[in-house]
Design a protein around this motif. Sequence first.
Motif, PDB file in Angstrom:
ATOM      1  N   GLY A 195      50.064  20.095  25.701  1.00 49.92           N
ATOM      2  CA  GLY A 195      48.726  19.753  25.243  1.00 49.92           C
ATOM      3  C   GLY A 195      47.707  20.807  25.653  1.00 49.92           C
ATOM      4  O   GLY A 195      47.961  21.672  26.485  1.00 49.92           O
ATOM      5  N   ALA A 196      46.561  20.729  25.034  1.00 46.66           N
ATOM      6  CA  ALA A 196      45.491  21.687  25.298  1.00 46.66           C
ATOM      7  C   ALA A 196      44.652  21.224  26.486  1.00 46.66           C
ATOM      8  O   ALA A 196      44.620  20.053  26.838  1.00 46.66           O
ATOM      9  CB  ALA A 196      44.611  21.837  24.070  1.00 46.66           C
ATOM     10  N   SER A 197      43.963  22.180  27.090  1.00 48.79           N
ATOM     11  CA  SER A 197      42.989  21.892  28.144  1.00 48.79           C
ATOM     12  C   SER A 197      41.698  22.600  27.765  1.00 48.79           C
ATOM     13  O   SER A 197      41.663  23.404  26.835  1.00 48.79           O
ATOM     14  CB  SER A 197      43.500  22.378  29.499  1.00 48.79           C
ATOM     15  N   VAL A 198      40.652  22.315  28.509  1.00 51.85           N
ATOM     16  CA  VAL A 198      39.360  22.950  28.230  1.00 51.85           C
ATOM     17  C   VAL A 198      39.460  24.462  28.436  1.00 51.85           C
ATOM     18  O   VAL A 198      38.938  25.244  27.631  1.00 51.85           O
ATOM     19  CB  VAL A 198      38.250  22.334  29.119  1.00 51.85           C
ATOM     20  N   ASP A 235      42.661  17.604  19.607  1.00 51.27           N
ATOM     21  CA  ASP A 235      43.405  16.969  20.696  1.00 51.27           C
ATOM     22  C   ASP A 235      42.479  16.657  21.866  1.00 51.27           C
ATOM     23  O   ASP A 235      42.520  15.557  22.427  1.00 51.27           O
ATOM     24  CB  ASP A 235      44.548  17.884  21.137  1.00 51.27           C
ATOM     25  N   LEU A 236      41.639  17.605  22.226  1.00 54.95           N
ATOM     26  CA  LEU A 236      40.734  17.394  23.360  1.00 54.95           C
ATOM     27  C   LEU A 236      39.634  16.382  23.055  1.00 54.95           C
ATOM     28  O   LEU A 236      39.116  15.726  23.973  1.00 54.95           O
ATOM     29  CB  LEU A 236      40.101  18.719  23.780  1.00 54.95           C
ATOM     30  N   LEU A 237      39.262  16.253  21.784  1.00 51.61           N
ATOM     31  CA  LEU A 237      38.211  15.298  21.422  1.00 51.61           C
ATOM     32  C   LEU A 237      38.742  13.880  21.221  1.00 51.61           C
ATOM     33  O   LEU A 237      38.010  13.000  20.774  1.00 51.61           O
ATOM     34  CB  LEU A 237      37.482  15.763  20.159  1.00 51.61           C
ATOM     35  N   GLY A 238      40.012  13.661  21.556  1.00 52.76           N
ATOM     36  CA  GLY A 238      40.561  12.308  21.517  1.00 52.76           C
ATOM     37  C   GLY A 238      41.453  12.023  20.328  1.00 52.76           C
ATOM     38  O   GLY A 238      41.754  10.859  20.070  1.00 52.76           O
ATOM     39  N   GLY A 239      41.862  13.040  19.641  1.00 48.98           N
ATOM     40  CA  GLY A 239      42.788  12.842  18.524  1.00 48.98           C
ATOM     41  C   GLY A 239      44.164  12.451  19.032  1.00 48.98           C
ATOM     42  O   GLY A 239      44.395  12.351  20.243  1.00 48.98           O
ATOM     43  N   PRO A 240      45.084  12.225  18.120  1.00 52.63           N
ATOM     44  CA  PRO A 240      46.448  11.874  18.535  1.00 52.63           C
ATOM     45  C   PRO A 240      47.040  12.944  19.454  1.00 52.63           C
ATOM     46  O   PRO A 240      46.784  14.134  19.294  1.00 52.63           O
ATOM     47  CB  PRO A 240      47.223  11.802  17.214  1.00 52.63           C
ATOM     48  N   ALA A 241      47.858  12.501  20.405  1.00 52.32           N
ATOM     49  CA  ALA A 241      48.389  13.395  21.426  1.00 52.32           C
ATOM     50  C   ALA A 241      49.288  14.487  20.846  1.00 52.32           C
ATOM     51  O   ALA A 241      49.359  15.587  21.398  1.00 52.32           O
ATOM     52  CB  ALA A 241      49.160  12.596  22.472  1.00 52.32           C
ATOM     53  N   PHE A 242      49.934  14.213  19.716  1.00 49.84           N
ATOM     54  CA  PHE A 242      50.844  15.213  19.164  1.00 49.84           C
ATOM     55  C   PHE A 242      50.103  16.438  18.619  1.00 49.84           C
ATOM     56  O   PHE A 242      50.719  17.478  18.396  1.00 49.84           O
ATOM     57  CB  PHE A 242      51.736  14.602  18.072  1.00 49.84           C
ATOM     58  N   LEU A 243      48.791  16.344  18.409  1.00 48.88           N
ATOM     59  CA  LEU A 243      48.045  17.490  17.884  1.00 48.88           C
ATOM     60  C   LEU A 243      48.016  18.659  18.865  1.00 48.88           C
ATOM     61  O   LEU A 243      47.956  19.818  18.451  1.00 48.88           O
ATOM     62  CB  LEU A 243      46.622  17.087  17.509  1.00 48.88           C
ATOM     63  N   GLY A 244      48.088  18.365  20.162  1.00 42.68           N
ATOM     64  CA  GLY A 244      48.170  19.444  21.147  1.00 42.68           C
ATOM     65  C   GLY A 244      49.450  20.237  20.991  1.00 42.68           C
ATOM     66  O   GLY A 244      49.454  21.468  21.052  1.00 42.68           O
TER      67      GLY A 244
END
Length: 163
Positions: A108-111, A34-43
């Motif tokens: 979603g995830a954050s760093v 998710d953080l590397l730019g994958g689809p938003a639903f992965l978060g």
Amino acid sequence: MQSRLRVQGHPIQPMLVTFPLGLFVSATVFDLTDLLGGPAFLGEVGYWTGVAALVAAALTAVAGMVDLWDVPGDRTRRTAIAFNLVNTVMAAMFLLTCLVRSHSPQRGASVAILITELVALAVGGVGVHLGARLMRQFDTGRAEAGTLDSLAGSTIEIVRPRP
């Protein structure tokens, strides 16, 4: 010393431990993607995978507490307590990330969440090491897998282990 909770002579807790560990790793991979730019639903998938891992960790902890009841007060008991504490710390770190994410609308995830998850997985690696040591010390009298004798009788046993 044998585990109190067994399936066909094999202790249940080591089988259960694989579920939260695998789910925690999967949640971290989903969050990283998710953080590397994958689809938003992965978060969100990462969040719900973490929740499922916490449920599995709770069930595993119950099995661990049942087994801990009969462990003699020697090196094996210290290893078992350390193993359960390390796994509890890992689960607590993932619980923290799930609680933080539960208040956001997209979960979603954050760093910071990813770093916390990676540290929790490192702690879990220590738990894997302790679990392997514990298995060598703890359960020496289990039935041999793959033999017809291991299939006889009840498939799930809850017994008082021999001292």
